[in-house]
Motif scaffolding. Structure first.
Motif, PDB file in Angstrom:
ATOM      1  N   PHE A  86       5.540  -2.567  -9.419  1.00 50.48           N
ATOM      2  CA  PHE A  86       6.631  -3.228  -8.741  1.00 50.48           C
ATOM      3  C   PHE A  86       6.352  -4.652  -8.500  1.00 50.48           C
ATOM      4  CE2 PHE A  86       6.580   1.230  -7.236  1.00 50.48           C
ATOM      5  CZ  PHE A  86       7.706   1.670  -7.860  1.00 50.48           C
ATOM      6  N   ASN A  87       7.545  -5.549  -8.447  1.00 54.17           N
ATOM      7  CA  ASN A  87       7.329  -6.987  -7.782  1.00 54.17           C
ATOM      8  C   ASN A  87       6.503  -7.775  -8.613  1.00 54.17           C
ATOM      9  OD1 ASN A  87       9.404  -6.448  -5.836  1.00 54.17           O
ATOM     10  ND2 ASN A  87       8.097  -5.039  -4.678  1.00 54.17           N
ATOM     11  N   GLY A  88       6.209  -7.556  -9.818  1.00 54.61           N
ATOM     12  CA  GLY A  88       5.206  -8.275 -10.288  1.00 54.61           C
ATOM     13  C   GLY A  88       4.001  -7.695 -10.707  1.00 54.61           C
ATOM     14  N   GLY A  89       3.766  -6.714  -9.949  1.00 51.98           N
ATOM     15  CA  GLY A  89       2.308  -5.964  -9.765  1.00 51.98           C
ATOM     16  C   GLY A  89       2.045  -5.434 -11.345  1.00 51.98           C
ATOM     17  N   LEU A  90       0.833  -5.573 -11.687  1.00 48.29           N
ATOM     18  CA  LEU A  90       0.423  -4.810 -12.743  1.00 48.29           C
ATOM     19  C   LEU A  90      -0.911  -3.769 -12.805  1.00 48.29           C
ATOM     20  CD1 LEU A  90      -0.112  -8.399 -14.772  1.00 48.29           C
ATOM     21  CD2 LEU A  90       1.977  -6.778 -15.072  1.00 48.29           C
ATOM     22  N   ARG A  91      -1.023  -3.020 -13.772  1.00 51.33           N
ATOM     23  CA  ARG A  91      -2.205  -1.956 -13.641  1.00 51.33           C
ATOM     24  C   ARG A  91      -3.532  -2.792 -13.496  1.00 51.33           C
ATOM     25  NH1 ARG A  91      -3.456   2.126 -18.197  1.00 51.33           N
ATOM     26  NH2 ARG A  91      -5.215   0.836 -18.743  1.00 51.33           N
ATOM     27  N   THR A  92      -3.650  -3.973 -13.766  1.00 51.69           N
ATOM     28  CA  THR A  92      -5.005  -4.680 -13.975  1.00 51.69           C
ATOM     29  C   THR A  92      -5.233  -5.683 -12.762  1.00 51.69           C
ATOM     30  OG1 THR A  92      -3.904  -6.407 -15.302  1.00 51.69           O
ATOM     31  CG2 THR A  92      -5.149  -4.812 -16.711  1.00 51.69           C
ATOM     32  N   ASP A  93      -4.408  -5.845 -12.061  1.00 50.38           N
ATOM     33  CA  ASP A  93      -4.310  -6.529 -10.658  1.00 50.38           C
ATOM     34  C   ASP A  93      -5.299  -5.996  -9.831  1.00 50.38           C
ATOM     35  OD1 ASP A  93      -2.289  -8.129 -11.648  1.00 50.38           O
ATOM     36  OD2 ASP A  93      -0.716  -7.334 -10.344  1.00 50.38           O
ATOM     37  N   ASN A  94      -6.123  -6.702  -9.204  1.00 50.69           N
ATOM     38  CA  ASN A  94      -7.069  -6.706  -8.103  1.00 50.69           C
ATOM     39  C   ASN A  94      -6.393  -6.724  -6.880  1.00 50.69           C
ATOM     40  OD1 ASN A  94      -9.210  -5.493  -9.487  1.00 50.69           O
ATOM     41  ND2 ASN A  94     -10.071  -7.810  -9.814  1.00 50.69           N
ATOM     42  N   ASN A  95      -6.033  -5.755  -5.995  1.00 56.94           N
ATOM     43  CA  ASN A  95      -5.439  -5.988  -4.714  1.00 56.94           C
ATOM     44  C   ASN A  95      -6.401  -5.656  -3.679  1.00 56.94           C
ATOM     45  OD1 ASN A  95      -2.645  -6.081  -5.921  1.00 56.94           O
ATOM     46  ND2 ASN A  95      -3.105  -3.941  -6.703  1.00 56.94           N
ATOM     47  N   PRO A  96      -6.268  -6.272  -2.446  1.00 57.61           N
ATOM     48  CA  PRO A  96      -6.920  -6.071  -1.268  1.00 57.61           C
ATOM     49  C   PRO A  96      -6.737  -4.895  -0.727  1.00 57.61           C
ATOM     50  CG  PRO A  96      -5.100  -7.622  -0.747  1.00 57.61           C
ATOM     51  CD  PRO A  96      -5.118  -7.267  -2.376  1.00 57.61           C
ATOM     52  N   TRP A  97      -7.918  -4.210  -0.420  1.00 59.75           N
ATOM     53  CA  TRP A  97      -7.656  -2.939   0.220  1.00 59.75           C
ATOM     54  C   TRP A  97      -7.534  -2.982   1.982  1.00 59.75           C
ATOM     55  CZ3 TRP A  97     -10.720   2.175  -0.996  1.00 59.75           C
ATOM     56  CH2 TRP A  97     -10.812   2.251  -2.392  1.00 59.75           C
ATOM     57  N   TYR A  98      -7.835  -4.343   2.434  1.00 57.03           N
ATOM     58  CA  TYR A  98      -8.019  -4.783   3.773  1.00 57.03           C
ATOM     59  C   TYR A  98      -8.527  -3.346   4.543  1.00 57.03           C
ATOM     60  CZ  TYR A  98      -4.951  -8.583   2.741  1.00 57.03           C
ATOM     61  OH  TYR A  98      -4.520  -9.815   2.222  1.00 57.03           O
ATOM     62  N   SER A  99      -8.216  -2.967   5.699  1.00 53.68           N
ATOM     63  CA  SER A  99      -8.788  -1.860   6.481  1.00 53.68           C
ATOM     64  C   SER A  99      -9.004  -0.761   5.671  1.00 53.68           C
ATOM     65  CB  SER A  99      -8.199  -2.003   7.673  1.00 53.68           C
ATOM     66  OG  SER A  99      -8.909  -3.230   8.552  1.00 53.68           O
ATOM     67  N   ALA A 100      -8.258  -0.423   4.922  1.00 46.25           N
ATOM     68  CA  ALA A 100      -8.508   0.776   3.998  1.00 46.25           C
ATOM     69  C   ALA A 100      -9.701   0.753   3.372  1.00 46.25           C
ATOM     70  CB  ALA A 100      -7.529   0.945   2.939  1.00 46.25           C
TER      71      ALA A 100
END
Length: 362
Positions: free
Chosen positions: A89-103
């Motif tokens: 959603f909201n411009g996200g893609l399967r290939t995006d690297n997202n931050p886990w932060y404290s997870a």
């Protein structure tokens, strides 16, 4: 004659008892034996449909609308290891690297277990053995009381009343109380685990993590440092892979990665008597009370009342979520931007999200 009859009845009862135990063991084994594991070097991933599972598809769009409204970028649901939902959603893609932060703390907890099973460290040893003396602005006797386990359980006793709770410089790490006497979500104490691993394995943390965990289950991503903090970035699928590994108790298909099952159990159950809802950097549902980041207060009740009692979770800033539900063979991932909740760990977003998930899967 009475003695013979009594012995006979005892044997029958024992057989029933053994049979029940066998059923429990077989049930547990069959639960995980159903798991599917995607190939390590491939985008292939088997799927199950909501219709096949008999879930309530009438509530599917309501869930998606909620996720989109709450700034979600990626959302994945695995059942038995197979993808049921994978939405961006909201411009996200399967290939995006997202931050886990404290997870991402859960990744570090797992890595500590790998180092311990190699025999290069013991979590009951003083952390100064691997950080060196003088790592904190405390005396030697105080240093010797702080163990690796204390870093894993947020019970070091270091003073969290500092201007920057992420700071790992010596002058930022001062004495407040003896270890094991108070629980507080102190990021600096956690971050030092990276240096503890490096000191124990005589290798850079990132390369040790890659070769011993990441590459063995086909994860992508990398650790990046920002000031004092280390944050893992990856695709949502990689977070799902790590969740699947933990759903199967540290084994990827037939590859037993975390062989130390005692450590795995300790990591994913209450680790101390100060916060029932915390293991080794994992959050635990179904307990009578919990403590939360940035609070000294103990709150009554479950961490996430709407979620299954056996849920374990990695929880991060801006509501990064890795949920694992062993009783249902579920792994659920949410990555994205701020949902409007202030807490780093459990928030009302968790409860609202599980209300929507329950409406779909029940």
């Amino acid at each position: 004659m009475k003695k013979i009859l009594l012995l006979f009845l005892t044997l029958i009862l024992c057989c029933f008892s053994c049979s029940d135990d066998s059923l429990d063991i077989e049930s547990s084994a069959s639960n995980t034996s159903k798991l599917y594991f995607p190939p390590i070097n491939s985008d292939e991933w088997q799927r199950l449909s909501i219709q096949e599972l008999g879930w309530n598809s009438d509530n599917e769009q309501t869930l998606y609308n909620f996720l989109k409204e709450k700034n979600t970028k990626a959302f994945i649901v695995l059942k038995d290891g197979k993808i049921v939902i994978e939405e961006y959603f909201n411009g996200g893609l399967r290939t995006d690297n997202n931050p886990w932060y404290s997870a991402g703390k859960t990744l570090t907890a797992f890595t500590i277990g790998l180092a311990q099973q190699e025999g290069v460290l013991d979590i009951n040893e003083p952390s100064s053995k691997y950080l060196g003396s003088g790592w904190a602005n405390i005396n030697t006797a105080q240093e010797n009381l702080i163990t690796i386990r204390n870093h894993l359980t947020m019970t070091t006793g270091l003073d969290y009343n500092v201007s920057n709770q992420n700071c790992i410089d010596t002058e930022c790490l001062t004495y407040l109380n003896e270890p094991d006497n108070f629980w507080y979500y102190h990021n600096a104490a956690y971050t030092l685990l990276t240096d503890i691993v490096s000191g124990a394995v005589n290798q850079e943390y990132n390369s040790y993590f890659d070769s011993n965990l990441k590459n063995k289950i086909g994860m992508d991503g990398t650790w990046l440092s920002f000031g004092f903090t280390n944050i893992y970035y990856s695709s949502a699928r990689s977070m799902a892979r790590f969740g699947l590994l933990n759903l199967n108790n540290g084994t990827w298909e037939k590859n037993e990665i975390l062989k130390d099952k005692n450590y795995f159990t300790e990591m994913t159950t209450t680790s101390q008597n100060l916060n029932q809802s915390y293991g080794y950097l994992w959050w635990l549902n179904g307990k009578n009370s919990f403590r939360a980041p940035a609070f000294e207060t103990e709150f009554p009740g479950e961490l996430i009342p709407n979620a299954p009692d056996d849920l374990i979770a990695g929880l991060g800033k801006n509501d990064q979520k890795l949920y694992i539900v062993p009783s249902q063979n579920l792994v659920i991932v949410r990555m994205g931007n701020d949902t409007g909740e202030a807490l780093l760990g459990p928030s009302s977003f968790d409860n609202d999200l599980w209300e929507k998930i329950n409406a779909l899967i029940n």
